[in-house]
Design an enzyme around this catalytic site. Structure first.
Site, PDB file in Angstrom:
ATOM      1  N   LYS A 168       1.079  -1.267   0.098  1.00  0.00           N
ATOM      2  CA  LYS A 168      -0.120   0.082   0.018  1.00  0.00           C
ATOM      3  C   LYS A 168       0.949   1.314   0.047  1.00  0.00           C
ATOM      4  CE  LYS A 168      -2.367   3.520   2.623  1.00  0.00           C
ATOM      5  NZ  LYS A 168      -1.762   4.038   1.478  1.00  0.00           N
ATOM      6  N   GLU A 243       9.136   1.609  10.848  1.00  0.00           N
ATOM      7  CA  GLU A 243      10.431   2.626  10.446  1.00  0.00           C
ATOM      8  C   GLU A 243       9.669   4.038  10.638  1.00  0.00           C
ATOM      9  OE1 GLU A 243      13.238   2.399  10.010  1.00  0.00           O
ATOM     10  OE2 GLU A 243      13.485   0.340   9.877  1.00  0.00           O
ATOM     11  N   CYS A 277      13.260  11.236   7.155  1.00  0.00           N
ATOM     12  CA  CYS A 277      13.139  10.827   8.483  1.00  0.00           C
ATOM     13  C   CYS A 277      14.495  11.048   9.429  1.00  0.00           C
ATOM     14  CB  CYS A 277      12.645   9.387   8.535  1.00  0.00           C
ATOM     15  SG  CYS A 277      13.430   8.306   7.646  1.00  0.00           S
ATOM     16  N   GLU A 375       8.988  16.191  15.460  1.00  0.00           N
ATOM     17  CA  GLU A 375       9.570  16.359  13.877  1.00  0.00           C
ATOM     18  C   GLU A 375       8.720  17.346  13.047  1.00  0.00           C
ATOM     19  OE1 GLU A 375       8.404  12.730  11.411  1.00  0.00           O
ATOM     20  OE2 GLU A 375      10.584  12.541  10.980  1.00  0.00           O
TER      21      GLU A 375
HETATM   22  P1  NAD Z   1       1.852   8.639   7.515  1.00  0.00           P
HETATM   23  O1  NAD Z   1       2.121   8.006   8.658  1.00  0.00           O
HETATM   24  O2  NAD Z   1       1.098   9.810   7.368  1.00  0.00           O
HETATM   25  O3  NAD Z   1       1.551   7.750   6.228  1.00  0.00           O
HETATM   26  C1  NAD Z   1       2.484   6.704   5.966  1.00  0.00           C
HETATM   27  C2  NAD Z   1       1.885   5.565   5.253  1.00  0.00           C
HETATM   28  O4  NAD Z   1       0.739   5.020   6.240  1.00  0.00           O
HETATM   29  C3  NAD Z   1       0.926   5.900   4.309  1.00  0.00           C
HETATM   30  O5  NAD Z   1       0.779   4.880   3.276  1.00  0.00           O
HETATM   31  C4  NAD Z   1      -0.587   6.181   4.754  1.00  0.00           C
HETATM   32  O6  NAD Z   1      -1.586   6.016   3.877  1.00  0.00           O
HETATM   33  C5  NAD Z   1      -0.399   5.201   5.691  1.00  0.00           C
HETATM   34  N1  NAD Z   1      -1.385   5.348   7.052  1.00  0.00           N
HETATM   35  C6  NAD Z   1      -1.698   6.691   7.414  1.00  0.00           C
HETATM   36  N2  NAD Z   1      -2.628   6.321   8.420  1.00  0.00           N
HETATM   37  C7  NAD Z   1      -2.682   4.921   8.779  1.00  0.00           C
HETATM   38  C8  NAD Z   1      -3.339   4.262   9.711  1.00  0.00           C
HETATM   39  N3  NAD Z   1      -4.198   4.648  10.574  1.00  0.00           N
HETATM   40  N4  NAD Z   1      -3.286   2.777   9.567  1.00  0.00           N
HETATM   41  C9  NAD Z   1      -2.386   2.139   8.599  1.00  0.00           C
HETATM   42  N5  NAD Z   1      -1.858   2.943   7.597  1.00  0.00           N
HETATM   43  C10 NAD Z   1      -1.837   4.373   7.838  1.00  0.00           C
HETATM   44  O7  NAD Z   1       3.426   9.282   7.185  1.00  0.00           O
HETATM   45  P2  NAD Z   1       4.034  10.246   5.872  1.00  0.00           P
HETATM   46  O8  NAD Z   1       3.335  11.649   6.080  1.00  0.00           O
HETATM   47  O9  NAD Z   1       3.602   9.461   4.725  1.00  0.00           O
HETATM   48  O10 NAD Z   1       5.393  10.094   5.886  1.00  0.00           O
HETATM   49  C11 NAD Z   1       6.065  11.057   6.903  1.00  0.00           C
HETATM   50  C12 NAD Z   1       6.630  10.410   7.978  1.00  0.00           C
HETATM   51  O11 NAD Z   1       7.157   9.453   7.997  1.00  0.00           O
HETATM   52  C13 NAD Z   1       7.365  11.125   8.958  1.00  0.00           C
HETATM   53  O12 NAD Z   1       7.186  10.964  10.403  1.00  0.00           O
HETATM   54  C14 NAD Z   1       8.657  10.483   8.636  1.00  0.00           C
HETATM   55  O13 NAD Z   1       9.741  10.503   9.754  1.00  0.00           O
HETATM   56  C15 NAD Z   1       8.251   8.950   8.519  1.00  0.00           C
HETATM   57  N6  NAD Z   1       9.349   8.378   7.814  1.00  0.00           N
HETATM   58  C16 NAD Z   1      10.241   7.410   8.394  1.00  0.00           C
HETATM   59  C17 NAD Z   1      11.162   6.698   7.811  1.00  0.00           C
HETATM   60  C18 NAD Z   1      12.003   5.599   8.228  1.00  0.00           C
HETATM   61  O14 NAD Z   1      12.574   5.103   7.907  1.00  0.00           O
HETATM   62  N7  NAD Z   1      12.236   5.706   9.737  1.00  0.00           N
HETATM   63  C19 NAD Z   1      11.315   6.999   6.396  1.00  0.00           C
HETATM   64  C20 NAD Z   1      10.440   7.826   5.927  1.00  0.00           C
HETATM   65  C21 NAD Z   1       9.525   8.465   6.467  1.00  0.00           C
END
Ligand code: NAD
Length: 469
Positions: A168, A243, A277, A375
């Site tokens: 997804k 992650e 991140c 963040e």
């Molecule tokens: P997000 O959590 O909003 O979304 C990430 C994914 O999760 C998307 O596919 C989204 O549709 C899905 N999602 C959202 N709510 C959900 C739920 N309730 N249940 C299941 N899935 C759900 O994050 P984002 O805005 O896409 O990305 C930014 C964040 O990701 C930042 O906090 C960043 O630090 C983190 N990030 C971490 C890493 C790492 O490797 N540690 C890498 C990249 C990004």
């Protein structure tokens, strides 16, 4: 409208609904992808489950050949893929090519190689024979900031391990996932081995995390959503890899090469418009060098040209969306309200069109301020002074709920390593040590559970079985 990739074929979503995809540099609608439904997740999981016995029994090196073929196509089509990434999420084209396309192509190739070298089934411990087997059906949920890389970090090792996958991708920048699914289709990945359902997190992500036929969920994204995924997965005792976010520190010790350290820290904080991140968003500097470090950071920030991702001089593209831009602007306002001092950037709109934010540096940041703890996910660097010594610097660096990455700069490698050992974080760059895409990557504390990349990343997708002989 595009279709979902289910059981080796492109199929319309059962929902019939769509999500608009917007170019963040122009604010124009560029595509529409399906807003999938729980019924689509059912179909995807059923296909993945049906394909599992065949794929897990395929010799690892045969699996590796398909991964290598997909990696080759990513290389060959780097220009086309990078253009998709730039248009979808705003990364400057050069960055989109090198970091967002060629790096994941390399990561995929590394998993192809590991299928030949990894010891899946010859380990003996006394009278026991220890087998490493695929964990099963994997749900992979990914974010928008490095959209291809995040997918490859899951799909690469999962397929290499012999797992089948329901992917997804982020609804915010989903287009490159469609290109990748197309590439796997083209190289002949058997039906059902990789399935992709686009859509909203609370609908598709949660259906995957809760599904009893999904054995493992690997999630990259915000800590907030990761917590929800882990809670849902707990109901069926799934394996969970998370992650999550970060607020990483770059610790500069007296005696370090200040100019190099500041320049590298600013570059790290601003790469991908700060939407990384592992970004070093807190620069921790001794009071004696503080004013000089702040001036150097402001100078470095001033050199960042904000502009269209396809203009050659651009170093800072737009943020991914209006929502993200507004969030970052709120944090910049908050920092000023808390008494931090803006020495570069701010809340002015650098361009009339597109979701841009100025490269921003705050001085006078104190531990505990909101801009020091949370963040921001934009091009915003906080410069924090310490007065007492190494212990205080370490305590500030460790003083957030996160622990994903970081840097230590010192007069010698030994001194930097001794401080790095005290940081509660998953990766530390020593005096500017470069990112290594084969080394384990992942978080301590609320930055996550588990590791991605290289052999450690492969092992996340393996179960362990002991045969007593
Ligand atoms: P997000 O959590 O909003 O979304 C990430 C994914 O999760 C998307 O596919 C989204 O549709 C899905 N999602 C959202 N709510 C959900 C739920 N309730 N249940 C299941 N899935 C759900 O994050 P984002 O805005 O896409 O990305 C930014 C964040 O990701 C930042 O906090 C960043 O630090 C983190 N990030 C971490 C890493 C790492 O490797 N540690 C890498 C990249 C990004």
């Amino acid at each position: 409208m595009r279709h979902l990739y289910l059981n080796g074929a492109w199929q319309a979503s059962a929902s019939g609904e769509s999500i608009d995809v917007v170019n963040p540099a122009t604010e124009e609608l560029i595509d529409r992808v399906p807003a999938g439904s729980p019924a689509d997740v059912e179909a995807a999981v059923a296909a993945a489950r049906a394909a599992l016995p065949m794929w897990s029994a395929t010799a690892p090196a045969e699996r590796g050949k398909l991964l290598a073929a997909a990696a080759d196509l990513l290389h060959e089509r780097a220009d086309q893929i990078a253009r998709i990434v730039s248009t979808d999420m705003g990364a400057p084209y050069g960055l989109a090519t090198k970091v967002q396309t060629l790096m994941p192509a390399g990561v995929l190739a590394s998993y192809a190689s590991l299928t030949e070298t990894y010891d899946f089934d010859t380990k003996r411990i006394g009278s026991s024979w220890v087998l490493r087997e695929p964990v099963g059906v994997v749900g992979a949920i990914t974010p928008w900031n490095y959209p291809l890389h995040q997918i490859v970090c899951k799909v690469g090792p999962a397929l290499a391990a012999g797992c089948t996958v329901v992917l997804k991708p982020s609804e915010v920048a989903p287009l490159v996932a469609f290109a990748l699914a197309g590439i796997f289709d083209e190289v002949g990945l058997p039906p059902g081995v990789l399935n992709m359902v686009s859509g909203h997190g609370p609908v598709i992500g949660e259906a995957i995390a809760a599904h009893p036929d999904v054995d493992m969920v690997s999630f990259t994204g915000s800590t907030r959503a990761g917590r929800r995924v882990a809670a849902l997965a707990a109901e069926t005792v799934k394996r969970v890899a998370l992650e999550l976010g970060g607020k990483s520190a770059s610790v500069i010790l007296p005696g370090a090469d200040l100019q190099t350290a500041v320049k590298a820290t600013v570059a790290n904080a601003f790469i991908n418009s700060g939407q990384t991140c592992s970004a070093w968003t807190r620069m921790i500097v001794h009071r004696d060098q503080y004013d000089e470090a702040v001036a150097l950071a402001a100078q470095a920030a001033a050199k960042y040209t904000v502009g269209d991702p396809f203009d050659e001089g651009t170093r800072l593209g737009p943020l991914v969306s209006a929502v993200q831009r507004d969030r970052v602007v709120r944090y910049i306002n908050r920092g000023q309200e808390e008494g931090a001092r803006l020495v570069a950037g701010g809340t002015d709109r650098p361009l009339d069109r597109g979701f841009y934010v100025e490269p921003t540096v705050f001085a006078g940041v104190e531990p505990g301020m909101v801009i020091e703890q949370e963040e921001i996910f934009g091009p915003v660097l906080a410069v924090i002074p310490y007065t007492r010594g190494e212990d205080e610097a370490v305590s500030i660096a460790n003083g957030t709920p996160y622990g994903l990455a970081g840097a230590v700069w010192a007069d010698s490698e030994d001194n930097a390593v001794s401080v790095a050992r005290r940081l509660r974080t998953g990766q530390v760059a020593i005096n500017g040590g470069r990112f290594n895409p084969l080394a384990p990557f992942g978080g301590y504390k609320q930055s996550g559970i588990g590791r991605e990349l290289g052999e450690f990343g492969l092992e996340e997708y393996l179960e362990t079985k002991s045969l007593q002989m």
